[in-house]
Write an enzyme that holds these catalytic residues in place. Structure first.
Site, PDB file in Angstrom:
ATOM      1  N   CYS A  61       0.942  -1.053  -0.007  1.00  0.00           N
ATOM      2  CA  CYS A  61       0.067  -0.191   0.127  1.00  0.00           C
ATOM      3  C   CYS A  61       0.886   1.096   0.073  1.00  0.00           C
ATOM      4  CB  CYS A  61      -0.998  -0.005   1.195  1.00  0.00           C
ATOM      5  SG  CYS A  61      -1.999  -1.609   1.383  1.00  0.00           S
ATOM      6  N   ALA A  62       1.219   1.595  -1.207  1.00  0.00           N
ATOM      7  CA  ALA A  62       2.633   2.525  -1.185  1.00  0.00           C
ATOM      8  C   ALA A  62       2.646   3.944  -1.069  1.00  0.00           C
ATOM      9  CB  ALA A  62       3.370   2.014  -2.569  1.00  0.00           C
ATOM     10  N   ALA A  63       1.467   4.390  -1.721  1.00  0.00           N
ATOM     11  CA  ALA A  63       1.588   5.760  -1.881  1.00  0.00           C
ATOM     12  C   ALA A  63       1.234   6.507  -0.570  1.00  0.00           C
ATOM     13  CB  ALA A  63       0.280   6.377  -2.714  1.00  0.00           C
ATOM     14  N   GLY A  85       4.543   7.223  -1.230  1.00  0.00           N
ATOM     15  CA  GLY A  85       5.881   6.864  -1.623  1.00  0.00           C
ATOM     16  C   GLY A  85       7.069   7.102  -0.861  1.00  0.00           C
ATOM     17  N   ASN A  86       7.022   7.808   0.559  1.00  0.00           N
ATOM     18  CA  ASN A  86       8.261   7.914   1.273  1.00  0.00           C
ATOM     19  C   ASN A  86       8.916   6.384   1.634  1.00  0.00           C
ATOM     20  OD1 ASN A  86       8.271  10.591   1.423  1.00  0.00           O
ATOM     21  ND2 ASN A  86       7.170  10.805   3.233  1.00  0.00           N
ATOM     22  N   LYS A  87       8.177   5.451   2.047  1.00  0.00           N
ATOM     23  CA  LYS A  87       8.648   4.194   2.372  1.00  0.00           C
ATOM     24  C   LYS A  87       9.219   3.709   1.291  1.00  0.00           C
ATOM     25  CE  LYS A  87       5.575   3.505   6.378  1.00  0.00           C
ATOM     26  NZ  LYS A  87       4.476   4.604   6.373  1.00  0.00           N
ATOM     27  N   ARG A  93      -3.013   9.624  -5.688  1.00  0.00           N
ATOM     28  CA  ARG A  93      -1.916   9.105  -4.647  1.00  0.00           C
ATOM     29  C   ARG A  93      -0.699   8.596  -5.393  1.00  0.00           C
ATOM     30  NH1 ARG A  93      -3.155   8.192   1.010  1.00  0.00           N
ATOM     31  NH2 ARG A  93      -1.767   6.217   0.955  1.00  0.00           N
ATOM     32  N   CYS A  99       0.038   3.150  11.593  1.00  0.00           N
ATOM     33  CA  CYS A  99      -0.008   4.599  12.508  1.00  0.00           C
ATOM     34  C   CYS A  99      -0.940   4.804  13.455  1.00  0.00           C
ATOM     35  CB  CYS A  99       0.251   6.049  11.528  1.00  0.00           C
ATOM     36  SG  CYS A  99      -1.147   5.984  10.198  1.00  0.00           S
TER      37      CYS A  99
END
Length: 491
Positions: A231-233, A235-237, A260, A356
């Site tokens: 679940c990428a967007a 995109g920081n990770k 996103r 989070c």
């Protein structure tokens, strides 16, 4: 005016608990996500104060506005950076400004305070007040930590070296340290703004909360491997994974939201990422047995969650507990499905699960249920020196919080397949811990007293205004501590 209309719409939905604020902001498709999030976040924090001002001045009756729209406009007029729209709306707000300012001044006199923040309830001040530093991750695909530090020093910043304890994160403006856990993370005072800085614009640094850096850091995929960011967007990770992989291998990144995904594509381009393969696709519909994913060995899963760990999403309004529990149960069910699905890739070695959220329903309970259903996997103990652990019996996991780690609330678990020779003992906690730090005798962290302020450098998003921290710099003793550290290493 579009900003205020959209902010009012989101504020109304958030206060009615119709979704996590972060999700609502992204779903809005608004052009400037950061600006919108900051406005809604801060307006929500001052919501009760704004409502009192609006009601005492009879603003709704005189302007025919709805309460949520009035709140965002009054927030920017009195507390924010001024009303940003023009035309009749701005003229109307300027007409009522003297009365609104007078109402705010009366509130301060009545409560015997001088700052707007001091009007907030004590509980809100405490939540917002454990100041979160500005965390900056150095993008090692474009530069090195040493070069970034040198550039910042030439730019007028003062570098105090590597932090030893949490107290070293209380920094003056233009002063920074290196993080004590993550070697590529630099720590600045809360109000430090990098959005117009060359290093940020050139993609040499990424603005990312420390807790948000943990999932990729702990997964630690080697170069040339195949990795999935489920679940990428935005995109920081993903960019962090690519940096750890040295841009070598293949990084599959999925997200359902095309908006996103477009934001993510821009971020990855700026960061110099080339190993990614983006897909506008539901991760639950990805076939683990597809030949395309036959070599996937690592998965990072950070699914949708309540967002309850994000500082500015915390509110103190009494929610419908029954409805809230139903929402958490629904989220946990979705998260467990994602987790079970992630473990189906045939060559999978390790999977990081993170949220989070502060709720055990989305964290330990999901992981415990998954382990029960997947006996071929076990938990890897993470960072023994980290001060906040998962709730018993899952102490191998990590938790993060404002008071204990000076980050947003977060949860991380690392699941590993049984019988992978050479991997079971190669724990990220060992590989990424610095020997000097783990051998250091004094405690790495000490609990800080609450300060004042609020920040959301979101674990995924980038910026919301943060009051500056008070300086309690312990730099005079740093040389002595460094000598002790060298002596301990020599022994």
């Amino acid at each position: 005016m579009a900003l205020y209309m959209k902010a009012a719409e989101i504020l109304e939905k958030a206060e009615k608990k119709q979704g996590a604020l972060k999700t609502l902001v992204y779903d809005s498709k608004f052009a400037n996500i950061k600006q919108l999030f900051a406005l809604v976040c801060e307006t929500q924090k001052f919501s009760s104060i704004l409502q009192e001002i609006i009601e005492s001045t009879k603003l709704l009756k005189q302007t025919k506005m709805k309460m949520d729209l009035a709140k965002v406009l009054v927030y920017d007029l009195l507390i924010g950076r001024g009303v940003k729209c023009g035309g009749s709306w701005k003229a109307m707000m300027m007409k009522h400004r003297p009365r609104l300012q007078a109402a705010l001044a009366r509130m301060k006199v009545k409560q015997k305070v001088s700052r707007n923040e001091d009007l907030l309830p004590v509980s809100v001040q405490l939540n917002a007040g454990d100041l979160l530093p500005r965390y900056v991750r150095v993008n090692t695909l474009k530069t090195t930590v040493e070069d970034a530090v040198d550039y910042l020093k030439r730019d007028g910043f003062s570098y105090l070296g590597e932090a030893w304890r949490l107290e070293d994160f209380s920094l003056k403006e233009k002063v920074f340290v290196k993080d004590l856990h993550l070697p590529e993370l630099l720590v600045f005072s809360p109000k430090t703004d990098f959005h117009d800085h060359f290093l940020y614009k050139a993609g040499h640094i990424i603005l990312q909360d420390k807790a948000s850096c943990l999932p990729a850091y702990l997964l630690n995929p080697p170069p040339d491997c195949h990795v999935i960011d489920a679940c990428a967007a935005p995109g920081n990770k993903t960019s962090h994974l690519a940096a750890i992989m040295k841009n070598k291998g293949r990084l599959f990144a999925f997200d359902l939201d095309p908006k996103r995904l477009a934001t993510m594509s821009t971020l990855l381009l700026r960061a110099g990422i080339t190993c990614q393969q983006l897909a506008n696709q539901d991760f639950l519909k990805v076939d683990p047995d597809s030949p395309q994913y036959k070599d996937v060995e690592y998965v990072l899963l950070d699914p949708s969650c309540s967002g309850s760990g994000m500082v500015c999403l915390r509110d103190n309004t009494s929610a419908d507990q029954e409805k809230e529990q139903a929402r958490l149960a629904s989220l946990a069910s979705f998260q467990l499905r994602c987790l079970n699905h992630g473990l189906k890739f045939p060559r999978l070695k390790r999977l990081v699960y993170s949220t989070c959220s502060i709720h055990s329903q989305e964290n330990e309970e999901v992981v415990a249920a998954c382990l029960q259903q997947n006996p071929g996997f076990r938990l890897v103990p993470l960072l023994p020196q980290w001060p906040e652990r998962g709730l018993e019996p899952l102490s191998q996991c990590l938790r993060a919080s404002i008071t204990k780690t000076r980050t947003h609330g977060f949860f991380v678990a690392l699941l590993e397949k049984h019988g992978d020779a050479g991997n079971t003992k190669q724990e990220p906690a060992v590989q990424i811990s610095e020997p000097e730090t783990t051998q250091h005798t004094p405690p790495l962290f000490e609990k800080r007293p609450a300060a004042s302020g609020d920040d959301f450098e979101a674990s995924e998003m980038e910026d919301t205004p943060t009051p500056a921290a008070e300086q309690t710099d312990g730099s005079p003793s740093k040389k002595k501590r460094r000598k002790k550290k060298k002596a301990a290493a020599a022994e």
